[in-house]
Design a protein around this motif. Structure first.
Motif, short mmCIF file in Angstrom:
data_model
loop_
_atom_site.label_atom_id
_atom_site.label_comp_id
_atom_site.label_asym_id
_atom_site.label_seq_id
_atom_site.Cartn_x
_atom_site.Cartn_y
_atom_site.Cartn_z
N MET A 1 0.85 -1.19 0.00
CA MET A 1 0.00 0.00 0.00
C MET A 1 0.88 1.24 0.00
O MET A 1 1.85 1.31 0.75
CB MET A 1 -0.89 -0.01 1.25
N PRO A 2 0.59 2.22 -0.83
CA PRO A 2 1.42 3.43 -0.87
C PRO A 2 1.46 4.12 0.48
O PRO A 2 0.51 4.12 1.24
CB PRO A 2 0.70 4.30 -1.92
N ARG A 3 2.60 4.73 0.78
CA ARG A 3 2.75 5.48 2.01
C ARG A 3 2.27 6.91 1.79
O ARG A 3 2.23 7.42 0.68
CB ARG A 3 4.22 5.50 2.45
N LYS A 36 -4.64 -1.47 0.11
CA LYS A 36 -3.54 -2.31 -0.38
C LYS A 36 -3.81 -2.76 -1.81
O LYS A 36 -2.93 -2.69 -2.68
CB LYS A 36 -3.36 -3.52 0.53
N GLY A 39 -3.39 0.01 -4.37
CA GLY A 39 -1.99 0.17 -4.76
C GLY A 39 -1.55 -0.87 -5.77
O GLY A 39 -0.80 -0.58 -6.71
N GLN A 40 -2.05 -2.10 -5.59
CA GLN A 40 -1.71 -3.17 -6.52
C GLN A 40 -2.32 -2.92 -7.90
O GLN A 40 -1.69 -3.21 -8.93
CB GLN A 40 -2.19 -4.51 -5.95
N ALA A 42 -2.95 0.04 -9.17
CA ALA A 42 -2.17 1.12 -9.77
C ALA A 42 -0.87 0.57 -10.36
O ALA A 42 -0.45 0.97 -11.46
CB ALA A 42 -1.87 2.20 -8.74
N VAL A 74 -3.37 6.29 -7.19
CA VAL A 74 -2.38 6.51 -6.12
C VAL A 74 -2.72 7.78 -5.34
O VAL A 74 -2.68 7.80 -4.10
CB VAL A 74 -0.96 6.61 -6.72
N VAL A 77 -5.58 7.18 -3.02
CA VAL A 77 -5.18 6.40 -1.84
C VAL A 77 -4.64 7.34 -0.76
O VAL A 77 -5.01 7.24 0.42
CB VAL A 77 -4.14 5.33 -2.20
N TYR A 78 -3.76 8.26 -1.14
CA TYR A 78 -3.23 9.21 -0.17
C TYR A 78 -4.35 10.08 0.42
O TYR A 78 -4.37 10.36 1.62
CB TYR A 78 -2.19 10.12 -0.84
#
Length: 278
Positions: A1-3, A36, A39-40, A42, A74, A77-78
């Motif tokens: 998962m992107p931070r 998660k 993110g996958q 993306a 992405v 997600v943020y």
């Protein structure tokens, strides 16, 4: 998962999320799993945008799937992460401190248990894992839900600790003790400062609106992938939900266990022969 990053993705999508007027949580999987998998998706988009050899690329359907979609997922997600933090600070601040680690520990223990018990041998532990997975299938973000899940998975893992290490030498048994400690920390946390109903509703609507936007982008990629890679099932599998596959497998195991426990029923008798015949 992107931070999380410092770029204000939340502001970028705020107005669209507000306009979505999404009052209900649109997710069908747990929050952390959803992010998660986003993110996958993306990463999948980036990997398969261009054709490679005989393998087609997603760009062939760019009239329906803009090239910016991967970056937008992405960014969303943020934005969702920030919106979720804002909401949790209002209703359950202890999750902000412990939630991310708690979900990581849960995922590690569950994955290790699945690997251990996926050996084709039917034993009581299979039924126990299936029952725990079924009970916690829709685990939420609240500290009470995380506390119970941590406790249940840690208890089962403790009983199988030696076998977990035997089948996977790198399994960290300290995760079991950490799960118990996190469960205690979540259970003992003081109650949050009561937030006003309007504050919670506003934060929830924005969070849910962002989730809706994210789900729409993910669905767009998956739909396009189903078209482009219809003859490449091994590629298509990369973009489908592994959580949903695991949940369906757990449900099948639970059903098989319940069916096996049912007493056998006598075969149904055929219609009685008429005394007028013969």
């Amino acid at each position: 998962m992107p931070r999380k990053q410092t770029t204000n993705h939340y502001d970028r999508w705020h107005e669209q999320a507000k306009a979505a007027a999404q009052t209900e949580n649109p997710l069908k999987v747990p929050y952390d799993i959803a992010l998660k998998e986003a993110g996958q998706v993306a990463a999948f988009f980036s990997k398969y945008w261009q054709p490679a050899g005989a393998l087609p690329g997603l760009r062939r359907v760019k009239a329906r799937l803009p090239e910016s979609t991967g970056e937008e997922i992405v960014s969303l997600v943020y934005a969702v992460q920030e919106a979720q933090t804002k909401l949790l600070l209002l209703i359950d601040p202890v999750v902000v401190d412990h939630g991310e680690r708690a979900r990581f520990v849960l995922d590690e223990i569950e994955s290790a248990l699945e690997f251990l018990l996926d050996d084709g041998v039917d034993e009581p532990a299979d039924a126990q894992l299936a029952a725990v997975q079924e009970f916690h299938a829709d685990i939420g973000q609240r500290s009470s839900s995380l506390h119970q899940a941590l406790s249940d998975y840690a208890t089962l893992a403790e009983s199988l600790k030696d076998r977990l290490v035997e089948v996977d030498e790198d399994f960290d048994v300290a995760l079991i003790a950490e799960a118990k400690e996190l469960a205690r920390a979540l259970a003992a946390a003081p109650a949050a400062r009561p937030a006003t109903e309007s504050e919670v509703k506003a934060a929830t609507r924005i969070r849910n609106g962002l989730l809706r936007l994210l789900q729409e982008k993910i669905a767009l990629v998956r739909k396009a992938a189903a078209r482009v890679f219809q003859r490449n099932p091994e590629v298509l599998r990369e973009v489908t939900s592994s959580y949903e596959r695991r949940r369906r497998a757990a449900a099948r195991r639970a059903k098989a266990t319940r069916d096996a426990a049912k007493p056998e029923t006598a075969p149904a008798k055929g219609p009685a022969e008429s005394p007028l015949l013969g």
